[in-house]
Design a protein around this motif. Structure first.
Motif, PDB file in Angstrom:
ATOM      1  N   CYS A  93       0.825  -1.216   0.000  1.00 10.94           N
ATOM      2  CA  CYS A  93       0.000   0.000   0.000  1.00 10.94           C
ATOM      3  C   CYS A  93       0.858   1.264   0.000  1.00 10.94           C
ATOM      4  O   CYS A  93       2.032   1.237   0.367  1.00 10.94           O
ATOM      5  CB  CYS A  93      -0.912  -0.001   1.224  1.00 10.94           C
ATOM      6  SG  CYS A  93      -2.062  -1.385   1.192  1.00 10.94           S
ATOM      7  N   THR A  94       0.256   2.350  -0.418  1.00 14.62           N
ATOM      8  CA  THR A  94       0.926   3.648  -0.406  1.00 14.62           C
ATOM      9  C   THR A  94       0.093   4.620   0.431  1.00 14.62           C
ATOM     10  O   THR A  94      -1.046   4.306   0.805  1.00 14.62           O
ATOM     11  CB  THR A  94       1.067   4.212  -1.832  1.00 14.62           C
ATOM     12  OG1 THR A  94      -0.238   4.286  -2.415  1.00 14.62           O
ATOM     13  CG2 THR A  94       1.959   3.314  -2.684  1.00 14.62           C
ATOM     14  N   GLU A  95       0.666   5.788   0.669  1.00 12.96           N
ATOM     15  CA  GLU A  95      -0.026   6.862   1.407  1.00 12.96           C
ATOM     16  C   GLU A  95      -0.665   6.359   2.698  1.00 12.96           C
ATOM     17  O   GLU A  95      -1.862   6.578   2.952  1.00 12.96           O
ATOM     18  CB  GLU A  95      -1.067   7.524   0.507  1.00 12.96           C
ATOM     19  CG  GLU A  95      -0.421   8.209  -0.700  1.00 12.96           C
ATOM     20  CD  GLU A  95      -1.440   8.677  -1.713  1.00 12.96           C
ATOM     21  OE1 GLU A  95      -1.931   9.796  -1.557  1.00 12.96           O
ATOM     22  OE2 GLU A  95      -1.736   7.917  -2.646  1.00 12.96           O
ATOM     23  N   LEU A  96       0.159   5.673   3.491  1.00  9.08           N
ATOM     24  CA  LEU A  96      -0.344   5.136   4.755  1.00  9.08           C
ATOM     25  C   LEU A  96      -0.242   6.186   5.849  1.00  9.08           C
ATOM     26  O   LEU A  96       0.706   6.962   5.861  1.00  9.08           O
ATOM     27  CB  LEU A  96       0.497   3.926   5.189  1.00  9.08           C
ATOM     28  CG  LEU A  96       0.726   2.810   4.173  1.00  9.08           C
ATOM     29  CD1 LEU A  96       2.061   2.967   3.500  1.00  9.08           C
ATOM     30  CD2 LEU A  96       0.640   1.460   4.837  1.00  9.08           C
ATOM     31  N   GLY A  97      -1.200   6.187   6.758  1.00 11.39           N
ATOM     32  CA  GLY A  97      -1.072   7.133   7.857  1.00 11.39           C
ATOM     33  C   GLY A  97      -2.235   7.055   8.822  1.00 11.39           C
ATOM     34  O   GLY A  97      -3.323   6.573   8.478  1.00 11.39           O
ATOM     35  N   TRP A  98      -1.974   7.548  10.034  1.00 10.84           N
ATOM     36  CA  TRP A  98      -3.015   7.585  11.062  1.00 10.84           C
ATOM     37  C   TRP A  98      -3.813   8.882  10.943  1.00 10.84           C
ATOM     38  O   TRP A  98      -3.244   9.945  10.727  1.00 10.84           O
ATOM     39  CB  TRP A  98      -2.377   7.477  12.451  1.00 10.84           C
ATOM     40  CG  TRP A  98      -1.868   6.092  12.729  1.00 10.84           C
ATOM     41  CD1 TRP A  98      -0.587   5.636  12.582  1.00 10.84           C
ATOM     42  CD2 TRP A  98      -2.639   4.976  13.181  1.00 10.84           C
ATOM     43  NE1 TRP A  98      -0.503   4.303  12.907  1.00 10.84           N
ATOM     44  CE2 TRP A  98      -1.767   3.868  13.286  1.00 10.84           C
ATOM     45  CE3 TRP A  98      -3.996   4.784  13.503  1.00 10.84           C
ATOM     46  CZ2 TRP A  98      -2.191   2.609  13.705  1.00 10.84           C
ATOM     47  CZ3 TRP A  98      -4.412   3.534  13.914  1.00 10.84           C
ATOM     48  CH2 TRP A  98      -3.524   2.459  14.017  1.00 10.84           C
ATOM     49  N   ILE A  99      -5.118   8.759  11.100  1.00 11.99           N
ATOM     50  CA  ILE A  99      -6.026   9.904  11.074  1.00 11.99           C
ATOM     51  C   ILE A  99      -6.553  10.089  12.496  1.00 11.99           C
ATOM     52  O   ILE A  99      -7.024   9.128  13.115  1.00 11.99           O
ATOM     53  CB  ILE A  99      -7.217   9.633  10.109  1.00 11.99           C
ATOM     54  CG1 ILE A  99      -6.704   9.227   8.716  1.00 11.99           C
ATOM     55  CG2 ILE A  99      -8.161  10.817  10.051  1.00 11.99           C
ATOM     56  CD1 ILE A  99      -5.908  10.270   7.992  1.00 11.99           C
ATOM     57  N   ASP A 100      -6.498  11.319  12.985  1.00  9.61           N
ATOM     58  CA  ASP A 100      -6.928  11.592  14.364  1.00  9.61           C
ATOM     59  C   ASP A 100      -8.400  11.229  14.577  1.00  9.61           C
ATOM     60  O   ASP A 100      -9.219  11.361  13.667  1.00  9.61           O
ATOM     61  CB  ASP A 100      -6.759  13.081  14.693  1.00  9.61           C
ATOM     62  CG  ASP A 100      -5.287  13.458  14.819  1.00  9.61           C
ATOM     63  OD1 ASP A 100      -4.454  12.544  14.992  1.00  9.61           O
ATOM     64  OD2 ASP A 100      -4.992  14.661  14.731  1.00  9.61           O
ATOM     65  N   ALA A 101      -8.703  10.824  15.807  1.00  7.80           N
ATOM     66  CA  ALA A 101     -10.101  10.587  16.183  1.00  7.80           C
ATOM     67  C   ALA A 101     -10.918  11.851  15.904  1.00  7.80           C
ATOM     68  O   ALA A 101     -10.419  12.967  16.047  1.00  7.80           O
ATOM     69  CB  ALA A 101     -10.184  10.231  17.665  1.00  7.80           C
ATOM     70  N   GLY A 102     -12.143  11.662  15.451  1.00  9.17           N
ATOM     71  CA  GLY A 102     -13.021  12.808  15.235  1.00  9.17           C
ATOM     72  C   GLY A 102     -13.028  13.320  13.800  1.00  9.17           C
ATOM     73  O   GLY A 102     -13.810  14.209  13.464  1.00  9.17           O
ATOM     74  N   GLU A 103     -12.191  12.762  12.925  1.00  9.76           N
ATOM     75  CA  GLU A 103     -12.252  13.185  11.521  1.00  9.76           C
ATOM     76  C   GLU A 103     -13.651  12.889  10.964  1.00  9.76           C
ATOM     77  O   GLU A 103     -14.170  13.623  10.149  1.00  9.76           O
ATOM     78  CB  GLU A 103     -11.168  12.480  10.695  1.00  9.76           C
ATOM     79  CG  GLU A 103     -10.927  13.065   9.301  1.00  9.76           C
ATOM     80  CD  GLU A 103     -11.883  12.570   8.231  1.00  9.76           C
ATOM     81  OE1 GLU A 103     -12.093  13.303   7.251  1.00  9.76           O
ATOM     82  OE2 GLU A 103     -12.438  11.447   8.356  1.00  9.76           O
ATOM     83  N   GLN A 104     -14.233  11.775  11.434  1.00 11.97           N
ATOM     84  CA  GLN A 104     -15.649  11.513  11.194  1.00 11.97           C
ATOM     85  C   GLN A 104     -16.335  11.532  12.559  1.00 11.97           C
ATOM     86  O   GLN A 104     -15.774  11.025  13.530  1.00 11.97           O
ATOM     87  CB  GLN A 104     -15.845  10.155  10.517  1.00 11.97           C
ATOM     88  CG  GLN A 104     -15.316  10.141   9.096  1.00 11.97           C
ATOM     89  CD  GLN A 104     -15.778   8.912   8.324  1.00 11.97           C
ATOM     90  OE1 GLN A 104     -16.698   8.209   8.709  1.00 11.97           O
ATOM     91  NE2 GLN A 104     -15.113   8.671   7.203  1.00 11.97           N
TER      92      GLN A 104
END
Ligand code: FE2
Length: 313
Positions: A93-104
């Motif tokens: 996979c590419t463009e891997l990363g953690w997204i902060d809680a609350g983005e949705q």
């Protein structure tokens, strides 16, 4: 085997050209319920009546139709961490990363990645539970079988997506060897895999991919109905509301599902379907040959319609 790891498709974020007509379609014709809005990101969050979590469909107003990303609920924060590490280690996979809680809204931290077919996926473990007004909201006990106030087609849940992309082998490797999915059915063109119907649960498919020379394309998002009669009723509602119908009601050979395909006002394809079989991880994969793809996709017509391979967003 208990369902562990990736539990189910949790959400799909769909780009729409104009929020007004899109919302009318998704709430009044399809019959999802609006649960939240985020004006900063031009997004509206919706759920189907028998889903317990906060939302499953996200509409985002944008210049171009299509799918932004698809989300998957996993069984625990520990599994989320483990799968994120496994995805990273796989090198697929590419463009891997953690997204902060609350983005949705109501949703914990997510791990986002782009799969070999170019689609953006995200895993999450935590989402606020709203319940279904039939036994899963707070003190709600001794429930009725379905809630009051349903409108439109009113499917019980968001079920799966069918996606088009080029590196099908890479995506299938990721889903089967890293994310723990099984191959329920496949379409072969000679020695080449050109279609994969993958399950992480007891359903005939939770996601499907068709090989096409494109990256990250969206064929449809599908919603579950309880019977063939409800699929027929959906056809009546679509005609009454002058919604653009692609094909059906008919039956798929693959999965045996009873189906109708139609379009939202932005040209994104939706499906409502019923039936199909129960999948277990020890079920041998069913194989279809591409030279007889017609009945695999539309069992009654025994041929593809023009739109199946050429119309996607
Ligand atoms: Fe489908």
């Amino acid at each position: 085997m208990a369902i562990t790891g990736v539990l189910r498709p949790g959400h799909v974020q769909i780009r729409v050209l104009e929020m007004g007509p899109a919302l009318k379609h998704y709430t009044q014709v399809l019959g999802l319920r609006e649960v939240a809005r985020d004006d900063k990101t031009s997004r509206v969050f919706l759920k189907a009546w028998d889903e317990h979590d906060h939302h499953s469909v996200v509409l985002r107003e944008a210049e171009e139709a299509g799918m932004d990303r698809m989300g998957w609920k996993v069984d625990s924060p520990a599994t989320l961490k483990r799968l994120a590490a496994d995805i990273e280690k796989s090198g697929l996979c590419t463009e891997l990363g953690w997204i902060d809680a609350g983005e949705q809204p109501g949703t914990g931290q997510m791990f986002r990645f782009t799969i070999p077919t170019g689609h953006v996926m995200e895993l999450y473990a935590e989402r606020t539970r709203l319940g279904n007004n039939c036994g899963t909201a707070g003190e709600d006990v001794n429930p009725d079988p379905w809630p009051d106030g349903q409108t439109g087609i009113s499917p019980s849940r968001f079920d799966h997506c069918l996606l088009y992309g080029d590196d099908l082998d890479g995506t299938v490797k990721l889903f089967t060897e890293v994310l723990g999915f099984g191959m329920a059915e496949r379409v072969m063109a000679g020695p080449d895999l050109i279609g994969a119907f993958l399950s992480c649960s007891n359903k005939a498919h939770d996601v499907a991919f068709i090989r096409q020379p494109v990256k990250g394309k969206f064929h449809h998002a599908s919603f579950l109905l309880g019977s063939w009669e409800q699929v027929l009723r959906a056809g009546d509602i679509l005609s009454r509301t002058k919604t653009s119908i692609d094909i059906g009601p008919t039956r798929h050979g693959i999965t045996r599902g009873e189906t109708i395909y139609f379009f939202d006002p932005s040209g994104n394809r939706n499906e409502v379907f019923a039936g199909g079989y129960s999948y277990y991880p020890d079920k041998p994969a069913i194989t279809w040959h591409a030279d007889d793809l017609g009945p695999a996709i539309f069992y009654h017509d025994r041929k593809l319609n023009e739109a199946f391979l050429s119309v996607f967003t």
